[in-house]
Scaffold this motif. Structure first.
Motif, PDB file in Angstrom:
ATOM      1  N   GLY A  59       0.840  -1.201   0.000  1.00 16.76           N
ATOM      2  CA  GLY A  59       0.000   0.000   0.000  1.00 16.76           C
ATOM      3  C   GLY A  59       0.869   1.243   0.000  1.00 16.76           C
ATOM      4  O   GLY A  59       2.065   1.170   0.299  1.00 16.76           O
ATOM      5  N   GLY A  98      -0.722   4.522   0.995  1.00 16.09           N
ATOM      6  CA  GLY A  98      -1.452   5.597   1.673  1.00 16.09           C
ATOM      7  C   GLY A  98      -1.079   5.712   3.145  1.00 16.09           C
ATOM      8  O   GLY A  98      -0.122   5.077   3.610  1.00 16.09           O
ATOM      9  N   ASP A  99      -1.848   6.497   3.873  1.00 16.34           N
ATOM     10  CA  ASP A  99      -1.578   6.687   5.302  1.00 16.34           C
ATOM     11  C   ASP A  99      -1.663   5.370   6.075  1.00 16.34           C
ATOM     12  O   ASP A  99      -0.882   5.125   6.991  1.00 16.34           O
ATOM     13  N   GLU A 135       1.304   3.950   8.275  1.00 12.31           N
ATOM     14  CA  GLU A 135       1.087   3.787   9.712  1.00 12.31           C
ATOM     15  C   GLU A 135       1.387   2.352  10.142  1.00 12.31           C
ATOM     16  O   GLU A 135       2.085   2.110  11.117  1.00 12.31           O
ATOM     17  N   HIS A 141       4.890  -0.746  -2.904  1.00 10.07           N
ATOM     18  CA  HIS A 141       3.909   0.185  -3.473  1.00 10.07           C
ATOM     19  C   HIS A 141       3.931   0.084  -4.994  1.00 10.07           C
ATOM     20  O   HIS A 141       4.992  -0.082  -5.603  1.00 10.07           O
ATOM     21  N   ARG A 184       3.426   2.303  -7.232  1.00 11.05           N
ATOM     22  CA  ARG A 184       3.943   3.471  -7.979  1.00 11.05           C
ATOM     23  C   ARG A 184       5.300   3.870  -7.404  1.00 11.05           C
ATOM     24  O   ARG A 184       5.839   3.172  -6.531  1.00 11.05           O
ATOM     25  N   ARG A 238       1.155   7.994  -1.603  1.00  8.28           N
ATOM     26  CA  ARG A 238      -0.051   8.811  -1.551  1.00  8.28           C
ATOM     27  C   ARG A 238      -0.228   9.425  -0.145  1.00  8.28           C
ATOM     28  O   ARG A 238      -0.954  10.390   0.036  1.00  8.28           O
ATOM     29  N   MET A 249       3.518  11.298   7.418  1.00  5.55           N
ATOM     30  CA  MET A 249       3.600   9.829   7.418  1.00  5.55           C
ATOM     31  C   MET A 249       4.690   9.356   6.461  1.00  5.55           C
ATOM     32  O   MET A 249       5.432   8.427   6.756  1.00  5.55           O
ATOM     33  N   ALA A 293      -2.669  -3.170   3.304  1.00  9.15           N
ATOM     34  CA  ALA A 293      -3.181  -1.868   3.786  1.00  9.15           C
ATOM     35  C   ALA A 293      -3.438  -0.968   2.582  1.00  9.15           C
ATOM     36  O   ALA A 293      -2.777   0.037   2.373  1.00  9.15           O
ATOM     37  N   HIS A 337     -10.217   0.668   1.846  1.00 10.46           N
ATOM     38  CA  HIS A 337     -11.405   0.036   2.434  1.00 10.46           C
ATOM     39  C   HIS A 337     -12.610   0.045   1.510  1.00 10.46           C
ATOM     40  O   HIS A 337     -12.663   0.834   0.579  1.00 10.46           O
TER      41      HIS A 337
HETATM   42  P1  NAP Z   1      -5.863   5.182   0.434  1.00  8.21           P
HETATM   43  O1  NAP Z   1      -5.459   6.559   0.783  1.00  8.21           O
HETATM   44  O2  NAP Z   1      -6.981   4.952  -0.518  1.00  8.21           O
HETATM   45  O3  NAP Z   1      -4.560   4.458  -0.111  1.00  8.21           O
HETATM   46  C1  NAP Z   1      -4.610   3.164  -0.646  1.00  8.21           C
HETATM   47  C2  NAP Z   1      -3.228   2.819  -1.152  1.00  8.21           C
HETATM   48  O4  NAP Z   1      -3.225   1.461  -1.582  1.00  8.21           O
HETATM   49  C3  NAP Z   1      -2.816   3.681  -2.345  1.00  8.21           C
HETATM   50  O5  NAP Z   1      -1.478   4.038  -2.223  1.00  8.21           O
HETATM   51  C4  NAP Z   1      -3.070   2.761  -3.528  1.00  8.21           C
HETATM   52  O6  NAP Z   1      -2.153   2.967  -4.568  1.00  8.21           O
HETATM   53  C5  NAP Z   1      -2.831   1.394  -2.941  1.00  8.21           C
HETATM   54  N1  NAP Z   1      -3.640   0.371  -3.596  1.00  8.21           N
HETATM   55  C6  NAP Z   1      -4.981   0.375  -3.810  1.00  8.21           C
HETATM   56  N2  NAP Z   1      -5.376  -0.760  -4.403  1.00  8.21           N
HETATM   57  C7  NAP Z   1      -4.259  -1.502  -4.564  1.00  8.21           C
HETATM   58  C8  NAP Z   1      -4.001  -2.800  -5.111  1.00  8.21           C
HETATM   59  N3  NAP Z   1      -4.984  -3.563  -5.595  1.00  8.21           N
HETATM   60  N4  NAP Z   1      -2.737  -3.249  -5.090  1.00  8.21           N
HETATM   61  C9  NAP Z   1      -1.730  -2.486  -4.599  1.00  8.21           C
HETATM   62  N5  NAP Z   1      -1.907  -1.270  -4.061  1.00  8.21           N
HETATM   63  C10 NAP Z   1      -3.152  -0.793  -4.051  1.00  8.21           C
HETATM   64  O7  NAP Z   1      -6.260   4.310   1.712  1.00  8.21           O
HETATM   65  P2  NAP Z   1      -5.748   4.442   3.219  1.00  8.21           P
HETATM   66  O8  NAP Z   1      -4.280   4.469   3.293  1.00  8.21           O
HETATM   67  O9  NAP Z   1      -6.474   3.359   3.920  1.00  8.21           O
HETATM   68  O10 NAP Z   1      -6.282   5.849   3.709  1.00  8.21           O
HETATM   69  C11 NAP Z   1      -7.640   6.193   3.503  1.00  8.21           C
HETATM   70  C12 NAP Z   1      -7.947   7.508   4.214  1.00  8.21           C
HETATM   71  O11 NAP Z   1      -7.804   7.351   5.630  1.00  8.21           O
HETATM   72  C13 NAP Z   1      -7.040   8.660   3.820  1.00  8.21           C
HETATM   73  O12 NAP Z   1      -7.783   9.828   3.758  1.00  8.21           O
HETATM   74  C14 NAP Z   1      -6.044   8.723   4.928  1.00  8.21           C
HETATM   75  O13 NAP Z   1      -5.509  10.020   5.114  1.00  8.21           O
HETATM   76  C15 NAP Z   1      -6.887   8.303   6.138  1.00  8.21           C
HETATM   77  N6  NAP Z   1      -6.021   7.694   7.159  1.00  8.21           N
HETATM   78  C16 NAP Z   1      -5.442   8.532   8.067  1.00  8.21           C
HETATM   79  C17 NAP Z   1      -4.601   8.020   9.060  1.00  8.21           C
HETATM   80  C18 NAP Z   1      -4.008   8.960  10.055  1.00  8.21           C
HETATM   81  O14 NAP Z   1      -4.054  10.164   9.835  1.00  8.21           O
HETATM   82  N7  NAP Z   1      -3.458   8.477  11.161  1.00  8.21           N
HETATM   83  C19 NAP Z   1      -4.332   6.645   9.106  1.00  8.21           C
HETATM   84  C20 NAP Z   1      -4.910   5.817   8.154  1.00  8.21           C
HETATM   85  C21 NAP Z   1      -5.757   6.362   7.172  1.00  8.21           C
HETATM   86  P3  NAP Z   1      -2.165   4.329  -5.427  1.00  8.21           P
HETATM   87  O15 NAP Z   1      -1.537   5.370  -4.560  1.00  8.21           O
HETATM   88  O16 NAP Z   1      -1.354   3.969  -6.621  1.00  8.21           O
HETATM   89  O17 NAP Z   1      -3.597   4.596  -5.746  1.00  8.21           O
END
Ligand code: NAP
Length: 317
Positions: free
Chosen positions: A157, A159-160, A164, A180, A182, A186, A191, A244, A247
């Motif tokens: 993954g 993202g955040d 984390e 990752h 890319r 993201r 982070m 990760a 969702h």
């Molecule tokens: P996200 O931001 O949607 O990131 C998902 C990541 O997984 C992206 O980097 C994506 O790649 C990658 N990905 C998606 N499908 C994939 C696949 N099939 N195979 C490989 N990689 C894949 O999800 P998230 O990290 O769960 O965060 C979601 C939201 O929650 C965000 O707004 C985040 O800021 C927030 N969050 C905040 C915190 C915190 O502040 N403590 C902690 C966790 C989450 P690409 O980049 O290429 O699309």
């Protein structure tokens, strides 16, 4: 199993979900003397129970552990008269009022429904990923990290969530790979900085996981990766894979009953938590793919509760 002769339990307000959105809605509706019933599935507290330090929830300058924050919210909700019951709702009928809910162990009805069912982790679709879930593959670092003390851990993954999980897992890992697809993350700047400056973390850029190698006896032994630019495959020895990558909203119960976007996130009025069905309100991650923070979930839970309270009041005037 549901007992067909058991009476339907009626509440003015039923809240589905026990994350920060659901519990905040419970605090507000309970304080409004609406005696809410909060139903939740086997994992009380939602996704925050699978996180560690929460450093950005106002009021906790030293940070607080996710599970502890949820326990405190639950305590506050029950203090004002929320009834909390573990029962996974498998069917919802919003076509007539009172709304009807069928749980695995009981039947319920309510005048107003607050949906705070959250979101569930996504999987990459790699071969053996699901088969080895619990045998080296995990979506929860807090739950399973300690099983991999001094082991090689991979996180997928960018993202955040991935950052984390990766940072947290370095407490246990002898070596941590963050895979990752890319060549840039993201995740938020802070982070990213944490991950990129952590000497235990090695970035594996431009790669997807195509297969998880191993078996239920030996656990995960390696990952087969594919380069997203050259399509070349390689093997990365690892003892665990933490997925990760985002969702999926838990909105399946409401397909064809409520409006949702193309990813299944529930839609509501622009300036309130009200859905197109009068009396049904939504809050938390099931309606938010943008912020997904405990504090925004809690805020939307408050909006849903006030919406439900005012709507119920309007029914009697
Ligand atoms: P996200 O931001 O949607 O990131 C998902 C990541 O997984 C992206 O980097 C994506 O790649 C990658 N990905 C998606 N499908 C994939 C696949 N099939 N195979 C490989 N990689 C894949 O999800 P998230 O990290 O769960 O965060 C979601 C939201 O929650 C965000 O707004 C985040 O800021 C927030 N969050 C905040 C915190 C915190 O502040 N403590 C902690 C966790 C989450 P690409 O980049 O290429 O699309």
């Amino acid at each position: 199993m549901t007992n067909p002769t058991a009476p339907t339990i009626h509440h003015k307000v039923i809240i589905l979900g026990s994350g920060p959105a659901g519990l905040t809605a419970a605090v507000y509706t309970a304080r409004a003397n609406l005696s809410p019933l909060l139903l939740h599935g086997p994992l009380a507290g939602g996704q925050l129970t699978t996180t560690t330090d929460v450093e950005n929830f106002p009021g906790f300058p030293e940070g607080i552990m996710g599970p502890e924050l949820m326990q405190l919210m639950e305590k506050q909700a029950t203090k004002f008269g929320t009834e909390i019951k573990v029962d996974t709702v498998v069917k919802a009928d919003l076509s007539t009022r009172p709304f009807k809910l069928q749980g695995q162990s009981g039947s319920y009805s309510c005048d107003s429904l607050i949906i705070a069912t959250g979101a569930a982790p996504k999987y990459t679709g790699a071969k053996n990923e699901r088969e080895l879930l619990g045998y080296g593959v995990s979506t929860c670092a807090t739950c399973d990290g300690a099983f991999f003390r001094n082991k090689v851990i991979a996180v997928v993954g960018g993202g955040d969530s991935a950052c984390e999980e990766a940072s947290f897992l370095t407490r246990f890992a002898s070596k941590l790979y963050l895979i990752h697809r890319r060549d840039s993350l993201r995740a938020s700047k802070i982070m990213q900085d944490r991950v990129l400056s952590n000497p235990k973390i090695e970035m594996v850029w431009n790669k997807t996981v195509v297969s998880v190698e191993g078996n239920k006896k030996d656990g995960v032994t390696a990952l087969t990766l594919q380069d997203t630019k050259t399509n070349e495959q390689s093997t990365l020895p690892a003892d665990a894979l933490f997925v990760a990558i985002g969702h999926t909203p838990n909105s399946q119960l409401f397909v064809e009953q409520l409006d949702m976007d193309e990813n299944g996130y529930l839609l509501h009025d622009a300036d309130s938590a009200a859905t197109k069905v009068p009396g049904v309100f939504v809050c938390g991650d099931v309606q938010d793919h943008v912020f997904r923070q405990a504090i925004t979930a809690a805020g939307s839970g408050c909006m849903a509760a006030i919406g439900a309270e005012r709507w119920l009041e309007g029914q009697h005037s």
